[in-house]
Write a protein that holds these residues in place. Structure first.
Motif, mmCIF file in Angstrom:
data_model
loop_
_atom_site.group_PDB
_atom_site.id
_atom_site.type_symbol
_atom_site.label_atom_id
_atom_site.label_comp_id
_atom_site.label_asym_id
_atom_site.label_seq_id
_atom_site.Cartn_x
_atom_site.Cartn_y
_atom_site.Cartn_z
ATOM 1 N N GLU A 580 71.623 30.659 12.378
ATOM 2 C CA GLU A 580 71.513 29.381 13.091
ATOM 3 C C GLU A 580 70.601 29.465 14.296
ATOM 4 O OE1 GLU A 580 75.500 28.369 14.043
ATOM 5 O OE2 GLU A 580 76.099 28.006 11.955
ATOM 6 N N THR A 581 70.590 30.600 14.969
ATOM 7 C CA THR A 581 69.809 30.711 16.213
ATOM 8 C C THR A 581 68.358 31.087 15.982
ATOM 9 O OG1 THR A 581 70.450 33.047 16.455
ATOM 10 C CG2 THR A 581 71.863 31.405 17.499
ATOM 11 N N LEU A 582 67.986 31.335 14.719
ATOM 12 C CA LEU A 582 66.640 31.830 14.447
ATOM 13 C C LEU A 582 65.568 30.808 14.823
ATOM 14 C CD1 LEU A 582 65.249 34.332 13.385
ATOM 15 C CD2 LEU A 582 65.427 33.411 11.067
ATOM 16 N N LYS A 583 65.830 29.528 14.524
ATOM 17 C CA LYS A 583 64.824 28.500 14.789
ATOM 18 C C LYS A 583 64.545 28.358 16.278
ATOM 19 C CE LYS A 583 63.504 23.829 13.423
ATOM 20 N NZ LYS A 583 63.888 22.596 12.666
ATOM 21 N N GLU A 584 65.543 28.689 17.115
ATOM 22 C CA GLU A 584 65.383 28.561 18.558
ATOM 23 C C GLU A 584 64.337 29.530 19.124
ATOM 24 O OE1 GLU A 584 69.219 29.285 20.136
ATOM 25 O OE2 GLU A 584 70.173 27.615 19.037
ATOM 26 N N LEU A 618 67.748 39.442 15.628
ATOM 27 C CA LEU A 618 68.970 38.692 15.337
ATOM 28 C C LEU A 618 70.039 38.934 16.390
ATOM 29 C CD1 LEU A 618 69.192 39.221 11.467
ATOM 30 C CD2 LEU A 618 68.614 37.095 12.666
ATOM 31 N N LEU A 619 70.048 40.148 16.971
ATOM 32 C CA LEU A 619 71.008 40.472 18.027
ATOM 33 C C LEU A 619 70.488 40.090 19.408
ATOM 34 C CD1 LEU A 619 72.316 43.964 16.821
ATOM 35 C CD2 LEU A 619 73.372 41.719 16.517
ATOM 36 N N ASN A 620 69.327 39.426 19.434
ATOM 37 C CA ASN A 620 68.709 38.967 20.693
ATOM 38 C C ASN A 620 68.385 40.119 21.653
ATOM 39 O OD1 ASN A 620 68.716 36.128 20.095
ATOM 40 N ND2 ASN A 620 70.922 36.129 20.469
ATOM 41 N N ILE A 621 68.041 41.249 21.096
ATOM 42 C CA ILE A 621 67.639 42.398 21.912
ATOM 43 C C ILE A 621 66.163 42.337 22.238
ATOM 44 C CG2 ILE A 621 67.485 44.918 21.983
ATOM 45 C CD1 ILE A 621 69.696 44.970 19.842
ATOM 46 N N CYS A 622 65.356 41.957 21.233
ATOM 47 C CA CYS A 622 63.904 41.963 21.412
ATOM 48 C C CYS A 622 63.268 41.030 20.390
ATOM 49 C CB CYS A 622 63.356 43.383 21.237
ATOM 50 S SG CYS A 622 61.573 43.542 21.424
ATOM 51 N N ASP A 623 62.514 40.064 20.882
ATOM 52 C CA ASP A 623 61.790 39.141 19.998
ATOM 53 C C ASP A 623 60.301 39.434 19.937
ATOM 54 O OD1 ASP A 623 63.960 37.675 19.091
ATOM 55 O OD2 ASP A 623 63.905 36.316 20.818
ATOM 56 N N LYS A 624 59.774 40.000 21.003
ATOM 57 C CA LYS A 624 58.357 40.372 21.032
ATOM 58 C C LYS A 624 58.227 41.763 21.637
ATOM 59 C CE LYS A 624 56.464 35.665 21.413
ATOM 60 N NZ LYS A 624 55.569 34.754 22.187
ATOM 61 N N GLN A 625 57.529 42.640 20.934
ATOM 62 C CA GLN A 625 57.361 44.009 21.396
ATOM 63 C C GLN A 625 56.078 44.155 22.208
ATOM 64 O OE1 GLN A 625 59.238 46.961 18.288
ATOM 65 N NE2 GLN A 625 57.589 45.868 17.281
ATOM 66 N N THR A 626 56.119 45.073 23.158
ATOM 67 C CA THR A 626 54.897 45.402 23.896
ATOM 68 C C THR A 626 54.344 46.755 23.472
ATOM 69 O OG1 THR A 626 56.110 46.455 25.718
ATOM 70 C CG2 THR A 626 55.701 44.081 25.881
ATOM 71 N N TYR A 627 55.119 47.509 22.661
ATOM 72 C CA TYR A 627 54.624 48.762 22.106
ATOM 73 C C TYR A 627 55.329 49.020 20.781
ATOM 74 C CZ TYR A 627 58.897 50.828 24.197
ATOM 75 O OH TYR A 627 60.193 51.121 24.556
ATOM 76 N N GLU A 628 54.711 49.831 19.951
ATOM 77 C CA GLU A 628 55.239 50.125 18.628
ATOM 78 C C GLU A 628 56.603 50.797 18.737
ATOM 79 O OE1 GLU A 628 54.163 52.798 14.670
ATOM 80 O OE2 GLU A 628 53.295 53.257 16.620
ATOM 81 N N GLY A 629 57.557 50.303 17.953
ATOM 82 C CA GLY A 629 58.883 50.907 17.900
ATOM 83 C C GLY A 629 59.829 50.473 18.995
ATOM 84 N N GLU A 630 59.417 49.571 19.851
ATOM 85 C CA GLU A 630 60.239 49.172 20.994
ATOM 86 C C GLU A 630 61.576 48.589 20.554
ATOM 87 O OE1 GLU A 630 59.902 46.333 25.022
ATOM 88 O OE2 GLU A 630 58.293 46.343 23.522
ATOM 89 N N ALA A 631 61.543 47.635 19.630
ATOM 90 C CA ALA A 631 62.773 46.970 19.194
ATOM 91 C C ALA A 631 63.728 47.960 18.532
ATOM 92 C CB ALA A 631 62.435 45.830 18.229
ATOM 93 N N ALA A 632 63.183 48.845 17.701
ATOM 94 C CA ALA A 632 64.026 49.833 17.016
ATOM 95 C C ALA A 632 64.664 50.792 18.017
ATOM 96 C CB ALA A 632 63.185 50.603 16.004
ATOM 97 N N MET A 633 63.952 51.144 19.076
ATOM 98 C CA MET A 633 64.508 52.046 20.093
ATOM 99 C C MET A 633 65.626 51.363 20.868
ATOM 100 S SD MET A 633 60.874 53.699 21.264
ATOM 101 C CE MET A 633 61.436 54.698 22.631
ATOM 102 N N TYR A 634 65.484 50.068 21.153
ATOM 103 C CA TYR A 634 66.567 49.326 21.815
ATOM 104 C C TYR A 634 67.796 49.236 20.909
ATOM 105 C CZ TYR A 634 63.001 47.676 25.156
ATOM 106 O OH TYR A 634 62.002 47.594 26.101
#
Length: 783
Positions: A580-584, A618-634
């Motif tokens: 549900e929150t994806l469109k936001e 989906l967990l609202n941790i990271c929507d845009k990365q500034t470096y490779e692998g950032e979201a996965a590391m979070y």
């Protein structure tokens, strides 16, 4: 008395091998000489047959610590009488160059003690070295290893240095890097492009300390490239460095003056201590203690991460700067984000004042640039993983003997580029070469390869590359193929990963089938889609892609890799209902455009790397990365919080045991995660459950394909928590294999390409398998 010749090859130059042979010969009262050649070390001497064999054995048992002998042969030669034993230097005319290049080696303990000893003539000399430490690979111009073939050629030894050089009892006996304050390298401090502020070593060091205390950013020339350093406890200095370097969130490494100060602030086990103090002296990822949060601006240094990269001084210059300042320092490669490390003095003066306030340099040339190597040890299973293989590790690789004698070049992949050269029976794997997308990185790649080909006086007879036509490595391979009029062969990205980890673990000749779990962010598949969630089976020298994550749309080009929100949108495309929150996360225009692209795309992905990104969004941790692998590391950091509280205990998996999957259902995985979000499950629980589900999936597929030997490769396995969980579940159930001396990321691709070709590995598809089964059944019927 007979004459004999011993020929020794391996890492035997630049490690004090000739002085050691000289000393052993004197102890055994042998006459003859030792010399370097472009194919190793040669020793000619007089002895009885028994004593000749004893001499060879003595050399093997007492070789210098930094050396690695890969071959040693003893031959009888034409009789010749020698009057004494000596080290000789002569022009080498050998057409076959075989000797391995020695890596750069960190400051040894004896030189460190002399550096700080007021009674020593090299007290506080920033370029102190000996036969056991200092630059090697980064400053060699030609083979064999002699002073005249290095950047030290321009520095003539003073009388005191010559006396040491010629004194058999001195530890600098025949040291090619020998120098001192009287005859050696000169330190400089530049305040701008045209002004050299000081050329007096003590004045430069004193000013450096003062400037760091004032919060300045200083570029310092290391062994193999420039570093940027600044105070690690100053949020203002760190933010200034981030702004100037265009590096908003990517973590920085921290330079500590000594091991004791690291122990005070970080959890460090014996394995990690050994790494920090090793001849490689890499950056090691460590967990901070409470004191570190007081003494460091941790959230500015490594936002959102559990571990920080810690290093000790590996050069005498960094040793002096770190000891003088006495507090931790930010230490990061001196480059503009996306470009390789700067190593040429002219480039430093032209470009680094956009980032640094001052530049500390010196007048010895760097020939080959290298970043600092990076290593981690997993928290629970102590699995060591090289994250970046560069200074101290590159370039020689001793863990594989090529089958074919041809000179083979493999050009690797794209983002974590490297190349591999097989020449005269040896394997060389380049240092980490950065991303293939920047012109500067491409130029560094070209320059380094050209240097290697010139060093060994060879040209490739076969070139291997990735299938992706847009990769620089692919395009350059074809360019070189035309230049040298040689065949260019193509190896699929993930099959190269699999071949690399098979070779590292000596599994190429195994009689039992092996499963390869190859998970990463991207790689062109044989079917034209983007692979990255692959299960292969290796048996009888054949690779079969037996399972993979179900495809999801791959849209928006490079944005898919940099914007986890787009990965979430794509991975959720076949799940219903959609989150549900994806469109936001999108504007109306973006949403409509991306939905249109999803409905019309003919490009799909099975990438686990992108699934990690999707879950992070989906967990609202990271929507845009500034470096490779950032979201996965979070996402990993979040899962670690759960494991710290609960251990490796999870109540359920998103993949159900007993279910038979033809492909791995990406959509149902996403649906399970979305349902847990709706139920209000904590984020750290969902993140951990996602990791656990991937671990469970490995066992499910291993049962399907009936294997007990499992290999892992691909950038996803840089995730230490995932590696630990795999070890926890399968260590006693299966034989599991990870990379040992190479990184699991795309740095190993070039080696895997070479292994695939060198061993004549073939690729099966399921149609081949069905056809084979039909033929086998027909043979049974006929018989």
């Amino acid at each position: 008395m007979n004459s004999y010749h011993i020929h020794i090859n391996g890492i035997v130059q630049g490690v004090g091998f000739r002085p050691r042979v000289f000393q052993l010969a004197k102890q055994m009262e042998l006459n003859g000489y030792v010399k370097n050649g472009s194919d190793g070390v040669h020793i000619f001497f007089n002895a009885s047959e028994e004593k000749a064999h004893s001499f060879l054995q003595t050399i093997k048992e007492n070789a210098p610590v930094q050396s690695k002998i890969i071959s040693a042969q003893l031959h009888k030669t034409a009789d010749r009488i020698f009057e004494n034993f000596s080290i000789i230097t002569e022009e080498d005319n050998s057409s076959k160059k075989q000797v391995l290049m020695s890596p750069d080696t960190a400051l040894c303990s004896k030189c460190r003690n002399e550096l700080h000893s007021k009674n020593n003539r090299r007290y506080r000399y920033p370029f102190i070295t000996c036969t056991q430490c200092g630059p090697r690979y980064s400053f060699i111009k030609d083979l064999p290893y002699e002073r005249i073939n290095t950047s030290m050629q321009l520095f003539e030894m003073c009388d005191s240095c010559k006396e040491e050089y010629n004194n058999v009892t001195d530890r600098r006996f025949f040291s090619q890097t020998n120098s001192c304050t009287e005859c050696g390298i000169r330190l400089k401090l530049h305040s701008n492009t045209s002004t050299c502020y000081s050329e007096k070593a003590e004045e430069v060091l004193g000013l450096t300390k003062k400037l760091l205390e004032e919060g300045k950013i200083i570029a310092v020339k290391g062994i193999s490239g420039y570093l940027l350093i600044s105070a690690a406890d100053s949020p203002k200095a760190i933010q200034s460095l981030r702004n100037r370097k265009h590096r908003p969130d990517k973590p920085f490494a921290i330079l500590y003056p000594n091991l004791e100060t690291v122990r005070n602030s970080f959890e460090v086990n014996n394995q990690e201590e050994t790494l920090l103090q090793s001849r490689v002296s890499p950056i090691v990822l460590l967990y901070p203690k409470q004191l570190a949060f007081t003494n460091l601006a941790i959230q500015n240094i490594a936002p959102g991460l559990k571990r920080l990269g810690i290093m000790l001084p590996y050069s005498p210059l960094l040793e002096l700067i770190a000891e003088d300042y006495s507090m931790p320092l930010i230490a990061t490669s001196a480059n503009i984000s996306g470009s390789p490390i700067i190593y040429k003095d002219d480039d430093a003066l032209e470009y680094l004042f956009d980032v640094a306030d001052y530049i500390v340099s010196y007048n010895r040339e760097i020939i080959i640039p290298q970043d600092d190597s990076v290593v981690q040890v997993s928290k629970y299973s102590d699995q060591q993983t090289i994250l970046r293989r560069s200074r101290g590790y590159a370039p020689s690789f001793l863990n594989y003997n090529p089958v074919k004698e041809t000179c083979v070049l493999s050009t690797g992949a794209f983002l974590k580029s490297s190349f591999t050269l097989s020449v005269n029976g040896n394997i060389f794997i380049s240092q980490f070469m950065g991303s293939g997308e920047s012109y500067e990185s491409q130029q560094m790649y070209r320059d380094t390869l050209r240097h290697w080909l010139e060093l060994y006086s060879v040209k490739p007879e076969v070139i291997i590359t990735d299938k992706h036509p847009n990769y620089f490595s692919h395009q350059y391979a074809n360019e070189l193929g035309g230049k040298f009029s040689v065949e260019v062969k193509y190896v699929q990205h993930h099959e190269a990963h699999f071949a690399a980890v098979l070779a590292e673990n000596n599994l190429l000749q195994t009689e039992e089938p092996v499963m390869g779990v190859i998970w990463d962010g991207t790689g062109l598949g044989i079917d034209g889609n983007i692979w990255g969630g692959e299960f292969f089976r290796f048996e009888n020298n054949e690779i079969l892609r037996c399972y993979h994550f179900d495809y999801f749309p791959a849209i928006a080009g490079d944005r898919l890799a940099m914007e986890p929100r787009i990965a979430a949108l794509c991975a959720s495309a076949d799940s219903w209902p959609q989150p549900e929150t994806l469109k936001e996360k999108f504007s109306d225009t973006e949403w409509n455009n991306y939905q249109s692209l999803i409905s019309s795309t003919n490009l799909f992905s099975s990438s686990v790397g992108r699934i990690f990104d999707a879950v992070a969004s989906l967990l609202n941790i990271c929507d845009k990365q500034t470096y490779e692998g950032e979201a996965a590391m979070y996402l990993q950091a979040l899962a670690e919080e759960y494991v710290e509280e609960n251990g490796f205990v999870m109540d359920d998996s998103y993949f159900k045991e007993g279910s038979h999957y033809y492909r791995i259902p990406t959509a149902s995985l996403i649906q399970g995660i979305v349902q847990d979000i709706k139920k209000g499950k904590p984020n750290n629980y969902i993140a951990a459950k996602f990791h656990y589900s991937l671990v469970c999936l490995i066992g499910i597929v291993a049962d399907y394909v009936q294997v007990k030997n499992i290999c892992f490769s691909g950038g996803v396995f840089q995730n230490a928590l995932l590696v630990d969980w795999i070890q926890h579940v399968y260590n006693e159930k299966c034989q599991i294999f990870f990379h040992k001396n190479l990184s699991p990321n795309d740095e190993n691709i070039s080696f895997g390409q070479l292994v695939y070709y060198d061993n004549n590995i073939t690729t099966l598809n399921k149609d081949d398998l069905l056809e084979r089964e039909v033929l086998e059944k027909q043979e049974i019927i006929n018989s």
